[in-house]
Design an enzyme around this catalytic site. Structure first.
Site, short mmCIF file in Angstrom:
data_model
loop_
_atom_site.label_atom_id
_atom_site.label_comp_id
_atom_site.label_asym_id
_atom_site.label_seq_id
_atom_site.Cartn_x
_atom_site.Cartn_y
_atom_site.Cartn_z
N TRP A 103 37.04 42.18 35.60
CA TRP A 103 37.12 40.89 36.27
C TRP A 103 35.91 40.10 36.13
O TRP A 103 36.04 38.75 35.95
CB TRP A 103 37.72 41.07 37.74
CG TRP A 103 38.73 41.75 37.74
CD1 TRP A 103 39.13 42.89 38.29
CD2 TRP A 103 39.98 41.33 37.36
NE1 TRP A 103 40.35 43.43 38.18
CE2 TRP A 103 41.07 42.54 37.52
CE3 TRP A 103 40.60 40.13 36.81
CZ2 TRP A 103 42.44 42.13 37.63
CZ3 TRP A 103 41.95 39.97 36.67
CH2 TRP A 103 42.82 41.14 36.87
N ASP A 173 33.26 37.08 43.79
CA ASP A 173 34.49 37.37 43.58
C ASP A 173 34.55 38.58 44.35
O ASP A 173 34.17 39.56 44.10
CB ASP A 173 35.13 37.41 42.16
CG ASP A 173 36.40 38.18 42.14
OD1 ASP A 173 37.02 38.23 43.29
OD2 ASP A 173 36.83 38.61 40.97
N LYS A 197 44.82 42.91 48.08
CA LYS A 197 44.28 44.16 47.90
C LYS A 197 44.10 44.79 49.44
O LYS A 197 44.25 45.72 49.81
CB LYS A 197 42.96 44.19 46.99
CG LYS A 197 43.80 44.25 45.54
CD LYS A 197 42.70 43.90 44.56
CE LYS A 197 43.44 43.89 43.20
NZ LYS A 197 42.88 43.03 42.13
C1 LIG Z 1 42.67 42.07 41.07
C2 LIG Z 1 41.52 41.25 40.81
C3 LIG Z 1 41.46 39.93 40.33
C4 LIG Z 1 42.86 39.24 39.95
O1 LIG Z 1 43.22 38.62 40.78
P1 LIG Z 1 44.82 37.88 40.69
O2 LIG Z 1 45.11 37.39 41.97
O3 LIG Z 1 45.88 38.74 40.09
O4 LIG Z 1 44.66 36.64 39.82
C5 LIG Z 1 40.16 39.26 40.44
N1 LIG Z 1 39.15 39.69 40.47
C6 LIG Z 1 39.08 41.12 41.15
C7 LIG Z 1 37.70 41.68 41.43
C8 LIG Z 1 40.25 41.80 41.34
O5 LIG Z 1 40.27 42.97 41.69
#
Ligand SMILES: *Cc1c(COP(=O)(O)O)cnc(C)c1O
Length: 362
Positions: A103, A173, A197
């Protein structure tokens, strides 16, 4: 609701039963309106209250001061890979990133597409991403616009337990560890996390932004891609994902009122992760490759002695109503994701299953 399958999926994933039960009731009739939660206008008092109360709860849970704004966006974590460089830098300007895997790399690629002067100032690529780079070695370029990190690496199973100290704005992020621990966000300029998540379902992304980060946003951005639009309109510039925000609102109430806040949430999450790591470390069948001090509390990766045995393990797990244990398609292996919605009891049941499988196959 008996017979629920144990869900260790990396996302979307398990929600607390009390949240699901409340949704079931409010699908038909929300707050005595006689209308279901999915049928309410985004301009209604009820939805506007859900949005503003969610913002207040996020600020309260993290102890954010008045410099911070909280907004709800669409487009997932992935759209933020684009919006971050768009809002905080211009073409040709310097932006720094740390590469801790999948990511983090995706975020880097988007900044490159936008023709920023991107530097990867630290990386764990040469170690196959089994660690977080040493924070003491992290030095930004002095005139860079920000440093971007991914705090929990969902696929590789690593976590920044401490933030790097840099003189430039830090952007994070936190999609896979948001609200999983009592973390001081105040040193950060901007945090983003989708909800699916740790804090609900797909469709909404939470953005926390410190006021001074808004001062240099270029004026020629498309309206919906400009953070200021969403702040100015209290996340209601265009139709927001009301149902996804509502689930996040329920999760926030669950964390505050049932769990007792982020310190308690963290305590439970540490307990869950420790239980599984201790078992894996004591086992001769399963192993976790991650450097001890970089281990994720959310995504615990492990492998078995052969690919064949791994397949058998995953097959038997699903026959025992345990799902979501396959590693990401890009890396293989196994992974148990222990997000907020996964209960300690479920992790105990997982360990029991793993123990039994080991006994039968050794
Ligand atoms: C799952 C994930 C993403 C992707 O996010 P989407 O909502 O599917 O675009 C981005 N960053 C991290 C750290 C993730 O675990």
């Amino acid at each position: 609701m008996p017979n629920r399958t144990l869900n260790f999926s990396a996302g979307p994933t398990a929600l607390p039963l009390s949240v699901l039960k409340r949704v079931r009731a409010e699908l038909y009739n929300f707050n005595k309106t006689g209308v279901g939660i999915m049928e309410l206008s985004h301009r209604s008092d009820d939805i506007q209250f859900i949005i503003s109360d969610s913002v207040e709860r996020i600020k309260r849970l993290f102890g954010l001061d008045e410099r911070f704004e909280v907004v709800f966006l669409q487009g997932g974590g992935s759209l933020q890979f684009t919006m971050i460089p768009m809002n905080f830098s211009r073409k040709g300007e310097k932006v720094d990133y740390v590469d801790t895997g999948y990511w983090a790399r995706k975020a880097i690629e988007e900044a490159e597409i936008l023709e920023r002067d991107v530097a990867v100032i630290a990386s764990s690529k040469d170690n196959n991403y089994i660690n977080i780079p040493n924070i003491k070695d992290i030095k930004c370029r002095p005139d860079t616009k920000y440093l971007h990190i991914c705090t929990n690496n969902t696929i590789f199973g690593t976590l920044w337990h401490e933030l790097p100290k840099v003189p430039v704005p830090l952007v994070a992020d936190m999609s896979s560890d948001f609200m999983s621990r009592a973390f001081d966000l105040c040193p950060l300029g901007c945090i983003y996390a989708h909800a699916q998540k740790n804090l609900g379902i797909a469709g909404v992304t939470i953005l926390i932004i410190r006021g001074d980060m808004l001062n240099n946003i270029p004026d020629n951005l498309p309206t919906v891609l400009d953070y200021r639009t969403h702040i100015k309109h209290n996340s209601n510039y265009h139709t927001p994902p009301c149902f996804a925000i509502y689930i996040t609102w329920l999760m926030l109430q669950w964390i505050e009122e049932e769990i007792g806040g982020l310190k308690e949430m963290e305590k439970t999450n540490i307990e869950k992760a420790t239980l599984l790591y201790d078992f894996i470390d004591s086992s001769s069948l399963y192993s976790n490759p991650i450097e001890q001090k970089s281990r994720s509390l959310m995504n615990i990766v492990f492998s078995l002695s052969s690919k064949q045995l791994e397949n058998k393990f995953l097959y038997e797990a699903s026959h025992n109503r345990i799902m979501g244990l396959a590693g990401h398609r890009s890396v293989g292996g196994c992974r148990a994701s222990l997000y907020n919605g996964a209960k300690l009891k479920a992790v105990k049941q997982l360990v029991d299953f793993m123990y039994k499988f080991e006994k039968e196959h050794h």
